[in-house]
Design a protein around this motif. Structure first.
Motif, PDB file in Angstrom:
ATOM      1  N   LEU A  58     -42.958  27.682 108.009  1.00 43.50           N
ATOM      2  CA  LEU A  58     -41.580  26.596 107.829  1.00 43.50           C
ATOM      3  C   LEU A  58     -41.630  25.292 106.732  1.00 43.50           C
ATOM      4  CD1 LEU A  58     -41.058  26.763 111.817  1.00 43.50           C
ATOM      5  CD2 LEU A  58     -39.699  27.621 110.066  1.00 43.50           C
ATOM      6  N   PRO A  59     -40.629  24.681 106.733  1.00 47.76           N
ATOM      7  CA  PRO A  59     -40.596  23.987 105.794  1.00 47.76           C
ATOM      8  C   PRO A  59     -41.029  22.902 106.389  1.00 47.76           C
ATOM      9  CG  PRO A  59     -38.498  24.434 105.778  1.00 47.76           C
ATOM     10  CD  PRO A  59     -39.283  25.463 106.427  1.00 47.76           C
ATOM     11  N   ILE A  60     -41.902  21.646 105.624  1.00 44.75           N
ATOM     12  CA  ILE A  60     -42.185  20.336 106.200  1.00 44.75           C
ATOM     13  C   ILE A  60     -40.537  19.432 106.032  1.00 44.75           C
ATOM     14  CG2 ILE A  60     -44.139  19.091 106.832  1.00 44.75           C
ATOM     15  CD1 ILE A  60     -45.496  21.123 107.713  1.00 44.75           C
ATOM     16  N   PRO A  61     -40.178  18.838 107.087  1.00 45.25           N
ATOM     17  CA  PRO A  61     -39.751  17.832 107.515  1.00 45.25           C
ATOM     18  C   PRO A  61     -39.887  16.773 105.723  1.00 45.25           C
ATOM     19  CG  PRO A  61     -39.722  17.607 109.185  1.00 45.25           C
ATOM     20  CD  PRO A  61     -40.692  18.597 108.635  1.00 45.25           C
ATOM     21  N   ARG A  67     -43.718  13.092 113.519  1.00 45.60           N
ATOM     22  CA  ARG A  67     -45.428  12.569 113.479  1.00 45.60           C
ATOM     23  C   ARG A  67     -45.646  13.485 112.063  1.00 45.60           C
ATOM     24  NH1 ARG A  67     -49.531  15.601 114.743  1.00 45.60           N
ATOM     25  NH2 ARG A  67     -48.483  17.195 115.210  1.00 45.60           N
ATOM     26  N   ILE A  68     -45.310  14.545 111.552  1.00 46.06           N
ATOM     27  CA  ILE A  68     -45.838  15.209 110.442  1.00 46.06           C
ATOM     28  C   ILE A  68     -44.570  15.800 109.137  1.00 46.06           C
ATOM     29  CG2 ILE A  68     -46.810  17.301 109.062  1.00 46.06           C
ATOM     30  CD1 ILE A  68     -48.201  18.059 111.952  1.00 46.06           C
ATOM     31  N   PHE A  69     -44.909  14.661 108.018  1.00 38.76           N
ATOM     32  CA  PHE A  69     -43.155  14.531 106.729  1.00 38.76           C
ATOM     33  C   PHE A  69     -43.678  14.347 105.836  1.00 38.76           C
ATOM     34  CE2 PHE A  69     -44.182   9.612 108.271  1.00 38.76           C
ATOM     35  CZ  PHE A  69     -44.129   9.541 106.813  1.00 38.76           C
ATOM     36  N   SER A  70     -43.062  15.215 104.968  1.00 36.44           N
ATOM     37  CA  SER A  70     -43.240  14.695 103.135  1.00 36.44           C
ATOM     38  C   SER A  70     -42.712  14.418 102.504  1.00 36.44           C
ATOM     39  CB  SER A  70     -43.687  16.885 102.938  1.00 36.44           C
ATOM     40  OG  SER A  70     -42.157  17.174 103.324  1.00 36.44           O
ATOM     41  N   TRP A  76     -48.118  13.526 105.892  1.00 33.63           N
ATOM     42  CA  TRP A  76     -48.345  12.728 106.249  1.00 33.63           C
ATOM     43  C   TRP A  76     -48.645  13.132 107.061  1.00 33.63           C
ATOM     44  CZ3 TRP A  76     -45.576  10.884 102.587  1.00 33.63           C
ATOM     45  CH2 TRP A  76     -46.119   9.608 101.405  1.00 33.63           C
ATOM     46  N   PHE A  77     -49.662  13.341 108.240  1.00 32.04           N
ATOM     47  CA  PHE A  77     -49.713  13.199 109.602  1.00 32.04           C
ATOM     48  C   PHE A  77     -49.792  11.987 110.342  1.00 32.04           C
ATOM     49  CE2 PHE A  77     -51.379  16.999 107.506  1.00 32.04           C
ATOM     50  CZ  PHE A  77     -51.033  17.885 107.610  1.00 32.04           C
ATOM     51  N   ASP A  84     -53.229  20.201 114.498  1.00 27.11           N
ATOM     52  CA  ASP A  84     -52.349  20.261 113.105  1.00 27.11           C
ATOM     53  C   ASP A  84     -54.047  20.855 112.099  1.00 27.11           C
ATOM     54  OD1 ASP A  84     -50.786  18.548 113.961  1.00 27.11           O
ATOM     55  OD2 ASP A  84     -51.272  16.557 114.006  1.00 27.11           O
ATOM     56  N   SER A  85     -55.086  21.297 112.168  1.00 28.43           N
ATOM     57  CA  SER A  85     -55.638  21.964 111.484  1.00 28.43           C
ATOM     58  C   SER A  85     -55.058  23.589 111.147  1.00 28.43           C
ATOM     59  CB  SER A  85     -57.161  22.365 112.467  1.00 28.43           C
ATOM     60  OG  SER A  85     -57.717  20.760 112.977  1.00 28.43           O
ATOM     61  N   GLY A  86     -55.489  23.457 110.188  1.00 30.08           N
ATOM     62  CA  GLY A  86     -54.874  24.985 109.135  1.00 30.08           C
ATOM     63  C   GLY A  86     -54.362  24.545 108.515  1.00 30.08           C
TER      64      GLY A  86
END
Length: 547
Positions: A58-61, A67-70, A76-77, A84-86
């Motif tokens: 899934l794409p990161i918004p 909370r998590i975005f690009s 960013w976290f 969030d580990s992965g």
């Protein structure tokens, strides 16, 4: 459609392949609840970067608020969580093609009691870190406007600035690090985003390796450590610091001034300016010189700590400087202070003399009693004249003269008085004999006490005696006059001119209504004034002398 099919196929193939074979990988570790900003290993100008969660595809918004975005190359976290580990994949694409994807492995560790920073959360050493004594805070460049709060070594906070450690921006410098300085160093800093403040910690291992040759530690040539600079208040002063930094141009070269452990350039004061220059001499020796310009020296500068710090790859050295007033300035300052103190003492003495003169004089007479009498030929301490009452009615003035005045001055304080009417001898009944006898008594007296009442103006008998007394007091200047105003007379126009002259010169001692309540109280204001004008008495009432 072919373009989107082509991109999707690349994503599928990339996500299905193991990382070491086809992908550029990086690894980031973080503590739970902190901010984490990771960077895509690949970066091409004017290319679009898209982030995916590798496990879910899934794409990161790209919108802030999640909370998590690009955003471009960064992910960013804010803040991190255990889930969030992965691994996360970033694609760099343009309208025609996409490069091979890159993955970033993220591991979030939970906080455990008794463990500050797990040793697994660490970053590799920078090039040149092993022996130079310089440690760079890991990943801090990913966080815009980050502020380092504290450095830790093996979970113990470092105290700085000190002779051992120097903390400057994102660097920690260790002076001449021995093997005992090896360990895990953690920088703990804050990061602000979207109005929220987040904590971030990053750990790096520091290793000291023995080398055959190493760069030379910076050496400050002048000023010497703990040197003293002579200055004058209000005058400018320039303090120069010159340091030898090594052979050839140095990768790290800093020569700067601190004022009370704060960089002089960072002080919000126009009084402090720093000029710095670096130069190389013919033998390739590299120097730096920093000049601290103080526009106007103030007293607070005499208590401030000035220090010059020279820094190169091997570490730093610091020399302290003190400002001290010149000897002549000390002398002038002490002279001014002494004059001011003397003026204050004089002013206080004047005030005390003005308000407490009578009390001070009477107290001194009680303490320092004379032991010798002056042979002035006088018999009486004071001669008293007053207007007599021609009627037989009771009169307070005569009661005062014959009862109160002798009781206070003669009985309590040992003075000898000559009172007209009381001390007349037989045969002095005629007016001429009485006048001559009274004149002799005036001449044998040290003081002349004149009772002032309205009846004084109409008393002819008193006028003659009064003229004799005033003649001796004013013309011959043998007797000091004490004027007791028992009743209010007004503007004194009805009195003789000579008497008005004495009143103008020294005034009168006024008997007020409040004194009638305790007429014999010798410590009242009225009697203190009378005693002040009387001559000094010996402790034995048998002797006296005039002053």
């Amino acid at each position: 459609q072919l373009l989107y099919f082509h991109m999707g196929l690349r994503v599928f193939l990339a996500l299905s392949l193991p990382c070491p074979v086809v992908l550029v990988c990086s690894h980031d570790d973080a503590m739970e609840g902190e901010a984490l900003v990771v960077k895509c290993p690949r970066d091409r100008p004017n290319r679009t970067i898209t982030w995916y969660h590798t496990q879910t595809n899934l794409p990161i918004p790209a919108e802030e608020g999640e909370r998590i975005f690009s955003s471009g190359r960064f992910l960013w976290f804010l803040p991190t969580a255990k889930e969030d580990s992965g691994t996360y994949t970033c694609f760099v694409c343009d309208f025609s093609k996409c490069t091979m994807p890159s993955t970033v492995s993220v591991m979030v560790y939970p906080y455990k009691r008794g463990i500050c920073f797990p040793s697994r959360i660490r970053y590799p050493n920078d090039t040149g870190t092993l022996t130079s004594g310089k440690i760079v805070c890991p990943t801090i460049d990913n966080y815009e406007n980050a502020t380092i709060v504290k450095w830790y070594k093996d979970c113990k906070p470092l105290q700085g600035p000190s002779e051992k450690y120097l903390m400057r921006e994102k660097y920690l410098f260790i002076k001449c690090p021995p093997k005992t300085d090896e360990g895990y160093y953690t920088c703990y800093f804050t990061y602000m985003h979207g109005g929220n403040v987040y904590n971030v910690s990053a750990t790096r291992r520091f290793i000291v390796e023995e080398t055959v040759s190493s760069p030379i530690l910076a050496q400050i040539q002048y000023p010497t450590d703990n040197s003293v600079i002579q200055v004058e208040l209000g005058s400018p002063v320039n303090i120069s610091c010159k340091a030898f930094l090594g052979i050839g141009k140095q990768n790290i070269a800093v020569v700067t001034w601190n004022v009370n452990e704060t960089k002089a350039e960072a002080l919000n004061s126009l009084r402090f300016q720093v000029d710095c220059q670096f130069f190389r001499e013919s033998d390739r020796r590299y120097y730096g010189e920093s000049i601290l310009n103080i526009e106007k020296v103030k007293e607070e500068d005499l208590l401030s700590n000035f220090s010059c710090t020279a820094l190169n790859e091997m570490g730093f050295v610091m020399h302290k400087v003190m400002l001290q007033l010149k000897a002549g300035h000390h002398h002038n300052t002490y002279l001014i202070i002494g004059i001011l103190v003397l003026l204050v003492i004089i002013a206080l003495l004047v005030i005390l003399h003005h308000f407490f003169q009578i009390n001070i004089v009477l107290l001194c007479r009680e303490i320092f009693k004379p032991y010798k009498t002056q042979n002035d030929g006088k018999i009486y301490d004071a001669c008293v004249i007053y207007p007599k009452n021609r009627t037989n009615e009771a009169n307070f003035v005569e009661y005062f003269v014959h009862q109160i005045l002798p009781d206070v001055l003669e009985n309590k304080h040992g003075y000898k008085l000559c009172i007209h009417g009381r001390d007349m001898l037989p045969g002095e009944g005629t007016l001429l004999d009485a006048a001559n006898a009274f004149e002799m008594r005036i001449l044998k007296s040290r003081r002349l006490i004149i009772i002032l009442t309205p009846q004084l103006i109409e008393c002819e008998e008193f006028a003659y005696e009064h003229q004799i007394a005033l003649y001796n007091a004013l013309i011959q200047n043998d007797i000091k006059v004490i004027l007791l105003e028992m009743e209010t007379i007004g503007d004194y126009k009805g009195l003789q001119e000579s008497l008005r002259h004495i009143i103008k010169q020294q005034g009168t001692i006024k008997w007020k209504e409040k004194h009638t309540q305790s007429p014999y109280a010798s410590n009242s204001t009225f009697w203190k004034h009378v005693r002040y004008h009387m001559p000094v008495r010996h402790k034995s009432s048998q002797f006296s002398y005039a002053v």
